[in-house]
Structures are given as C-alpha cells and as structure tokens.
Design an enzyme around this catalytic site. Structure first.
Site, short mmCIF file in Angstrom:
data_model
loop_
_atom_site.label_atom_id
_atom_site.label_comp_id
_atom_site.label_asym_id
_atom_site.label_seq_id
_atom_site.Cartn_x
_atom_site.Cartn_y
_atom_site.Cartn_z
N CYS A 55 0.82 -1.22 0.00
CA CYS A 55 0.00 0.00 0.00
C CYS A 55 0.85 1.27 0.00
O CYS A 55 0.46 2.29 -0.58
CB CYS A 55 -0.94 0.00 1.21
SG CYS A 55 -0.12 -0.28 2.78
N HIS A 95 -2.08 7.12 3.02
CA HIS A 95 -0.62 7.15 3.11
C HIS A 95 -0.10 8.34 2.29
O HIS A 95 -0.43 8.48 1.11
CB HIS A 95 -0.02 5.86 2.55
CG HIS A 95 -0.19 4.66 3.43
ND1 HIS A 95 -0.75 4.71 4.68
CD2 HIS A 95 0.14 3.35 3.21
CE1 HIS A 95 -0.76 3.48 5.21
NE2 HIS A 95 -0.23 2.64 4.33
#
Length: 361
Positions: free
Chosen positions: A158, A251
């Site tokens: 990710c 993120h």
C-alpha cells in the site's frame, strides 16, 4: 456480464477482508457468496463473527450478514463454492504461500492482498494502470502449478501507491535516484484509534518490513517479463523511511527524484494528469476516470480533503517543485485500504476478468 461471478473472500473478518466485503457490495460483475476465516470464526454467521469488530464507516452489507463463515483451511470445500477468491488471510508468510497455492491448484484463481507471493518469479504483482503486461507470466505459473485456470496474482504494498505511479508516468525522463519518506495511516496495520489508543497524538518512526518493500517493489512493477518470470528494473535506486502517523486512512509520501533527462514542471504535470492505462481504456467498474490528479495549492494534497479522490482509487500529487540537491520533489497521497489494498485487488481482478484469465467455472 450476464451472470455475476461467484466470489469468496479469504480472511473475511479482518480489516482488509471487511474492506473487500464493503467494496464488493452491488458490484456489477461479482457477487460475494462465500466468506472464509480462521477455525475460531467458522460456523458462525458473518455478522456474529465480526460482532463489535466491523471497522468500516459504511454499514455491513445485508447480503453477507447471514452467510456462514467457512474454515479457510478447508480448501477444497471453500473452492467448490466459488469461481475465484480474494485473499486477505492473516497467517505467516510460509502459511500464506502454501494456502494460496493450494487454492490455485483447485483451479481457483487467487487475487491476493498479501505480500507472501510478491517476489515469486512467475506471480504477477500489478498496478493495473502501470504494468498489465506482467499478467503474461500467468501462463508460466500455470505450467509450474499444473493448472489450467488456477493461478495467483498479487497487488503491491500500500505504501508505494502514493509515488510509484508518478515514477511510471515520468519514465521517459529516466528517474534514476529517489528518496521517499512515507507517512502511513494506522489502518495499514489493521487498526483503528479504538484498537490502538497509543497512536493518538503520536508518531512511530518504524514499521516492520515496510522500508524494504517500499524500496524494492516499485522496481518489480517497473520491470519486464523474460522467460516466464518478472525481472525487476535496475533503476531508479530508491531509499525510503516509513513512519506511522495518527491518521486513520491515507498514506502520504514526501519524495525527491533525480532524472537523467531534463524536464520542466509543465511537462511533469502534464505526464501525471494525462497518464492512463488499460483500466481507463476498458472502463473497468472500479477504475478511476482520472488516475492521477495534480493539485496546485501549496497545502494539498491533504488526507482529510483528498484521500477519497475517485472513491479512493485515484492518486493525488502536489507541491512539485525544483530541489537544491535533487532535481524535483513532490508530495503524494493514496488511500491505503482502497487503492492500496482491497480496491487495488478488485481492479486487478476486473482486468484479469476482462482479459479472460478469470471466468465462471
């Protein structure tokens, strides 16, 4: 698609499993018919198994509440109910490798969120807009496994989704050296603030295994297929630090890049916003219309404002400016459990379906 494909979710009770369940509600091609998890959840209804642990903001889909959770270790039994499976099991890497291969050998395609097979030479690790040609290795993998339709495909970590697509968009300018620092949400650890109160107002400068993944996985994605295997790219050389921050989803990356070929800001931004891939051309159900957006404001992208761009499937880039040591620097943002996990895997499955790798049994 005339009849929806029957889908199973392995590891359905965990956070990524729940995200799969949530994103697959009312999917035009797929229907979740089977949920599987550890023996301790087996035999309960999905609603009972996840009671008090549903971590999505959207309510649990009605269609899955009364499904009986199957034992993920009863491979033949689970596989007999589905056309393919998504894997989000919580096991050791050796156990994951073994169980995903076991499912593939029942002639059940496996699209995995796990990291265990990301470096298996004949397993494609795909960001569908960037390296769809890597799916070619499935033929070699099937030969190794002795299967006709079973195989494993994986999506990457990710953390790299916030900057690897930009590097792909800029390939013509030959990026050769990258420094990246990622600021990673707690949902990447399968946690909420309720589960992990010590993360409130805190920063932890270590996430086990993330730096190695963040440095190496983009090179595999930017690599090429040779003799039935993925050969990773030699460049760009990437060095990375990964920091856990008090954010639920999203993120962020601060990235510095050196290029062999000179580029203007206008050229770099143009390559980002015009970057498209097969998912956009094929108009796949989960594909963002705009894969990468560029934001001119000095204070964007922001997690609160931008993490859900294109329903969490788009990438946001901002603050692209010349640097005094490197050539250029920028900020990237991606949704770690949508594009970075379940959503990215669903898009991968859609591409595999569109190309004939996944079909009804």
């Amino acid at each position: 698609m005339e009849k929806k494909l029957r889908v199973g979710v392995l590891g359905a009770t965990g956070m990524v499993g729940q995200r799969f369940i949530s994103l697959l509600e009312n999917h035009p091609w797929y229907e979740v018919v089977t949920v599987a998890a550890s023996p301790r959840s087996a035999g309960k209804t999905y609603e009972e198994a996840v009671a008090g642990r549903w971590k999505m903001t959207a309510p649990m889909p009605e269609a899955v509440k009364k499904l009986t959770v199957m034992n993920v270790n009863e491979v033949e039994k689970v596989a007999s109910t589905v056309d393919f499976v998504f894997s989000a099991v919580d096991m050791t890497k050796d156990e994951i490798r073994a169980i995903e291969e076991a499912y593939a050998k029942t002639e059940t395609p496996v699209v995995s969120n796990n990291s265990a097979h990301r470096w298996t030479p004949d397993v494609p690790m795909v960001i569908p807009e960037v390296n769809p040609e890597h799916l070619e290795v499935i033929a070699a993998q099937r030969k190794r496994l002795g299967t006709e339709r079973g195989f494993i495909a994986v999506k990457p970590n990710c953390s790299i989704q916030s900057y690897a697509p930009a590097l792909a968009a800029w390939r013509e300018f030959e990026p050769y050296e990258v420094v990246a620092t990622t600021y990673q949400a707690i949902s990447g650890a399968g946690k909420t603030f309720h589960d992990w109160p010590e993360m409130v107002e805190n920063v932890i400068p270590y996430i086990g295994g993330e730096e190695e993944k963040s440095e190496q996985e983009p090179l595999r994605i930017l690599g090429h297929v040779e003799n039935g295997e993925i050969v990773k790219a030699a460049e760009p050389v990437i060095t990375c630090q990964c920091v856990r921050v008090p954010v639920l989803d999203g993120h962020t990356a601060a990235v510095f890049v050196k290029f062999r070929k000179k580029a203007t800001k206008e050229e770099l931004v143009n390559r980002l916003v015009s970057y498209k891939g097969l998912p956009q051309e094929l108009e796949l159900p989960s594909a963002p219309k705009q894969f990468i957006q560029y934001m001119e404001e000095d204070n964007r992208p922001q997690v609160k404002l931008d993490v859900d761009f294109e329903k969490g499937m788009g990438i946001s880039i901002g603050r692209l400016r010349e640097d005094t040591v490197y050539d250029w620097k920028f900020i990237g943002l991606s949704h770690n459990t949508v594009r970075g996990a379940a959503g990215g895997a669903i898009l991968c499955a859609e591409l595999l379906t569109a190309q004939g790798y996944i079909s009804a049994k």
